[in-house]
Write a protein that holds these residues in place. Structure first.
Motif, PDB file in Angstrom:
ATOM      1  N   MET A   1     -12.587   0.276   2.067  1.00 20.17           N
ATOM      2  CA  MET A   1     -11.202   0.696   2.038  1.00 20.17           C
ATOM      3  C   MET A   1     -10.304  -0.534   2.013  1.00 20.17           C
ATOM      4  O   MET A   1     -10.683  -1.580   2.531  1.00 20.17           O
ATOM      5  N   ILE A   2      -9.140  -0.379   1.417  1.00 21.53           N
ATOM      6  CA  ILE A   2      -8.143  -1.447   1.419  1.00 21.53           C
ATOM      7  C   ILE A   2      -6.853  -0.887   2.006  1.00 21.53           C
ATOM      8  O   ILE A   2      -6.635   0.327   2.012  1.00 21.53           O
ATOM      9  N   GLU A   3      -6.012  -1.767   2.499  1.00 23.07           N
ATOM     10  CA  GLU A   3      -4.734  -1.322   3.035  1.00 23.07           C
ATOM     11  C   GLU A   3      -3.799  -0.947   1.899  1.00 23.07           C
ATOM     12  O   GLU A   3      -3.879  -1.496   0.793  1.00 23.07           O
ATOM     13  N   LEU A   4      -2.913  -0.015   2.154  1.00 28.11           N
ATOM     14  CA  LEU A   4      -1.955   0.453   1.165  1.00 28.11           C
ATOM     15  C   LEU A   4      -1.135  -0.710   0.608  1.00 28.11           C
ATOM     16  O   LEU A   4      -0.915  -0.812  -0.598  1.00 28.11           O
ATOM     17  N   ALA A   5      -0.703  -1.627   1.468  1.00 28.04           N
ATOM     18  CA  ALA A   5       0.088  -2.786   1.023  1.00 28.04           C
ATOM     19  C   ALA A   5      -0.705  -3.649   0.049  1.00 28.04           C
ATOM     20  O   ALA A   5      -0.153  -4.167  -0.924  1.00 28.04           O
ATOM     21  N   GLU A   6      -2.014  -3.799   0.282  1.00 32.71           N
ATOM     22  CA  GLU A   6      -2.853  -4.591  -0.619  1.00 32.71           C
ATOM     23  C   GLU A   6      -2.988  -3.906  -1.980  1.00 32.71           C
ATOM     24  O   GLU A   6      -2.957  -4.561  -3.021  1.00 32.71           O
ATOM     25  N   MET A   7      -3.097  -2.575  -1.989  1.00 36.29           N
ATOM     26  CA  MET A   7      -3.195  -1.842  -3.246  1.00 36.29           C
ATOM     27  C   MET A   7      -1.920  -2.037  -4.071  1.00 36.29           C
ATOM     28  O   MET A   7      -1.970  -2.292  -5.276  1.00 36.29           O
ATOM     29  N   ILE A   8      -0.761  -1.966  -3.426  1.00 35.35           N
ATOM     30  CA  ILE A   8       0.503  -2.152  -4.130  1.00 35.35           C
ATOM     31  C   ILE A   8       0.632  -3.595  -4.609  1.00 35.35           C
ATOM     32  O   ILE A   8       1.109  -3.845  -5.718  1.00 35.35           O
ATOM     33  N   ALA A   9       0.173  -4.560  -3.809  1.00 40.02           N
ATOM     34  CA  ALA A   9       0.207  -5.965  -4.223  1.00 40.02           C
ATOM     35  C   ALA A   9      -0.676  -6.191  -5.449  1.00 40.02           C
ATOM     36  O   ALA A   9      -0.304  -6.939  -6.362  1.00 40.02           O
ATOM     37  N   GLN A  10      -1.844  -5.549  -5.495  1.00 39.73           N
ATOM     38  CA  GLN A  10      -2.726  -5.677  -6.650  1.00 39.73           C
ATOM     39  C   GLN A  10      -2.083  -5.059  -7.890  1.00 39.73           C
ATOM     40  O   GLN A  10      -2.177  -5.608  -8.992  1.00 39.73           O
ATOM     41  N   PRO A  36       8.950   4.491 -14.628  1.00 38.07           N
ATOM     42  CA  PRO A  36       8.421   4.762 -13.290  1.00 38.07           C
ATOM     43  C   PRO A  36       6.889   4.720 -13.271  1.00 38.07           C
ATOM     44  O   PRO A  36       6.236   5.146 -14.217  1.00 38.07           O
ATOM     45  N   VAL A  37       6.349   4.171 -12.218  1.00 39.40           N
ATOM     46  CA  VAL A  37       4.902   4.083 -12.033  1.00 39.40           C
ATOM     47  C   VAL A  37       4.539   5.037 -10.899  1.00 39.40           C
ATOM     48  O   VAL A  37       5.117   4.961  -9.814  1.00 39.40           O
ATOM     49  N   GLN A  38       3.613   5.938 -11.165  1.00 36.82           N
ATOM     50  CA  GLN A  38       3.186   6.886 -10.142  1.00 36.82           C
ATOM     51  C   GLN A  38       1.775   6.553  -9.704  1.00 36.82           C
ATOM     52  O   GLN A  38       0.890   6.390 -10.541  1.00 36.82           O
ATOM     53  N   LEU A  39       1.588   6.421  -8.416  1.00 39.44           N
ATOM     54  CA  LEU A  39       0.271   6.178  -7.830  1.00 39.44           C
ATOM     55  C   LEU A  39      -0.103   7.381  -6.984  1.00 39.44           C
ATOM     56  O   LEU A  39       0.721   7.876  -6.223  1.00 39.44           O
ATOM     57  N   GLU A  40      -1.327   7.817  -7.134  1.00 38.76           N
ATOM     58  CA  GLU A  40      -1.823   8.859  -6.252  1.00 38.76           C
ATOM     59  C   GLU A  40      -3.072   8.321  -5.588  1.00 38.76           C
ATOM     60  O   GLU A  40      -3.961   7.794  -6.262  1.00 38.76           O
ATOM     61  N   ALA A  41      -3.112   8.410  -4.283  1.00 37.30           N
ATOM     62  CA  ALA A  41      -4.245   7.859  -3.547  1.00 37.30           C
ATOM     63  C   ALA A  41      -4.538   8.707  -2.323  1.00 37.30           C
ATOM     64  O   ALA A  41      -3.647   9.364  -1.780  1.00 37.30           O
ATOM     65  N   GLU A  42      -5.787   8.707  -1.955  1.00 35.76           N
ATOM     66  CA  GLU A  42      -6.162   9.272  -0.662  1.00 35.76           C
ATOM     67  C   GLU A  42      -6.152   8.133   0.331  1.00 35.76           C
ATOM     68  O   GLU A  42      -6.593   7.031   0.023  1.00 35.76           O
ATOM     69  N   ILE A  55      -0.190   1.720  13.785  1.00 35.70           N
ATOM     70  CA  ILE A  55      -0.733   2.694  12.841  1.00 35.70           C
ATOM     71  C   ILE A  55      -0.971   1.967  11.529  1.00 35.70           C
ATOM     72  O   ILE A  55      -0.119   1.227  11.056  1.00 35.70           O
ATOM     73  N   ARG A  56      -2.163   2.153  10.943  1.00 38.22           N
ATOM     74  CA  ARG A  56      -2.508   1.497   9.682  1.00 38.22           C
ATOM     75  C   ARG A  56      -2.831   2.549   8.645  1.00 38.22           C
ATOM     76  O   ARG A  56      -3.375   3.594   8.947  1.00 38.22           O
ATOM     77  N   PHE A  57      -2.495   2.243   7.383  1.00 36.68           N
ATOM     78  CA  PHE A  57      -2.766   3.139   6.262  1.00 36.68           C
ATOM     79  C   PHE A  57      -3.825   2.479   5.388  1.00 36.68           C
ATOM     80  O   PHE A  57      -3.583   1.433   4.804  1.00 36.68           O
ATOM     81  N   TRP A  58      -4.990   3.075   5.282  1.00 37.46           N
ATOM     82  CA  TRP A  58      -6.102   2.557   4.492  1.00 37.46           C
ATOM     83  C   TRP A  58      -6.304   3.440   3.283  1.00 37.46           C
ATOM     84  O   TRP A  58      -6.436   4.646   3.399  1.00 37.46           O
ATOM     85  N   VAL A  59      -6.336   2.844   2.085  1.00 38.62           N
ATOM     86  CA  VAL A  59      -6.598   3.601   0.863  1.00 38.62           C
ATOM     87  C   VAL A  59      -8.096   3.814   0.763  1.00 38.62           C
ATOM     88  O   VAL A  59      -8.878   2.873   0.884  1.00 38.62           O
ATOM     89  N   THR A  72      -7.590  10.430   9.969  1.00 41.23           N
ATOM     90  CA  THR A  72      -7.374  11.635   9.196  1.00 41.23           C
ATOM     91  C   THR A  72      -7.081  11.231   7.766  1.00 41.23           C
ATOM     92  O   THR A  72      -6.318  10.304   7.535  1.00 41.23           O
ATOM     93  N   THR A  73      -7.697  11.917   6.809  1.00 42.24           N
ATOM     94  CA  THR A  73      -7.490  11.582   5.403  1.00 42.24           C
ATOM     95  C   THR A  73      -6.388  12.461   4.819  1.00 42.24           C
ATOM     96  O   THR A  73      -6.353  13.665   5.052  1.00 42.24           O
ATOM     97  N   HIS A  74      -5.482  11.828   4.055  1.00 44.68           N
ATOM     98  CA  HIS A  74      -4.366  12.510   3.414  1.00 44.68           C
ATOM     99  C   HIS A  74      -4.281  12.058   1.965  1.00 44.68           C
ATOM    100  O   HIS A  74      -4.809  11.017   1.601  1.00 44.68           O
TER     101      HIS A  74
END
Length: 102
Positions: A1-10, A36-42, A55-59, A72-74
């Motif tokens: 898993m990667i952090e949400l911030a890292e995914m956006i940075a990539q 517009p760029v749309q990202l969908e991630a769990e 609280i951390r958000f992991w993709v 919890t996965t969202h």
């Protein structure tokens, strides 16, 4: 898993590379204005039990298996509006198609 911030940075890095490709290909007749760029991630929300209470958000990676402990996965969709720094302009992108690109 990667952090949400890292995914956006990539993603930012990939878009920056596409902008550079557009600048390098001045002879090409076709360029695209980036809309517009749309990202969908769990992602998994994980709260640490420390005094900080962070609280951390992991993709969650595609095809990831296993069970998340204490999380919890969202599913979330982010809509990003890319702009060129210092202006209100949308970037222009170009470049060659890469493997598995649709």
């Amino acid at each position: 898993m990667i952090e949400l911030a890292e995914m956006i940075a990539q993603l930012r890095g990939e878009l920056t590379a596409a902008m550079a490709a557009a600048e390098d290909s001045e002879d090409d007749a076709l360029h695209f204005e980036l809309g517009p760029v749309q990202l969908e991630a769990e992602f998994a929300v994980q709260r640490s039990g420390t005094a900080e209470g962070r609280i951390r958000f992991w993709v969650v990676e595609a095809g990831a298996s296993g069970q998340q402990t204490h999380s919890t996965t969202h599913r979330v969709t982010l809509s990003l509006e890319p702009r060129v720094r210092g202006s209100d302009q949308r970037p222009w992108v170009s470049g060659d198609q890469t493997a598995r690109e649709r």
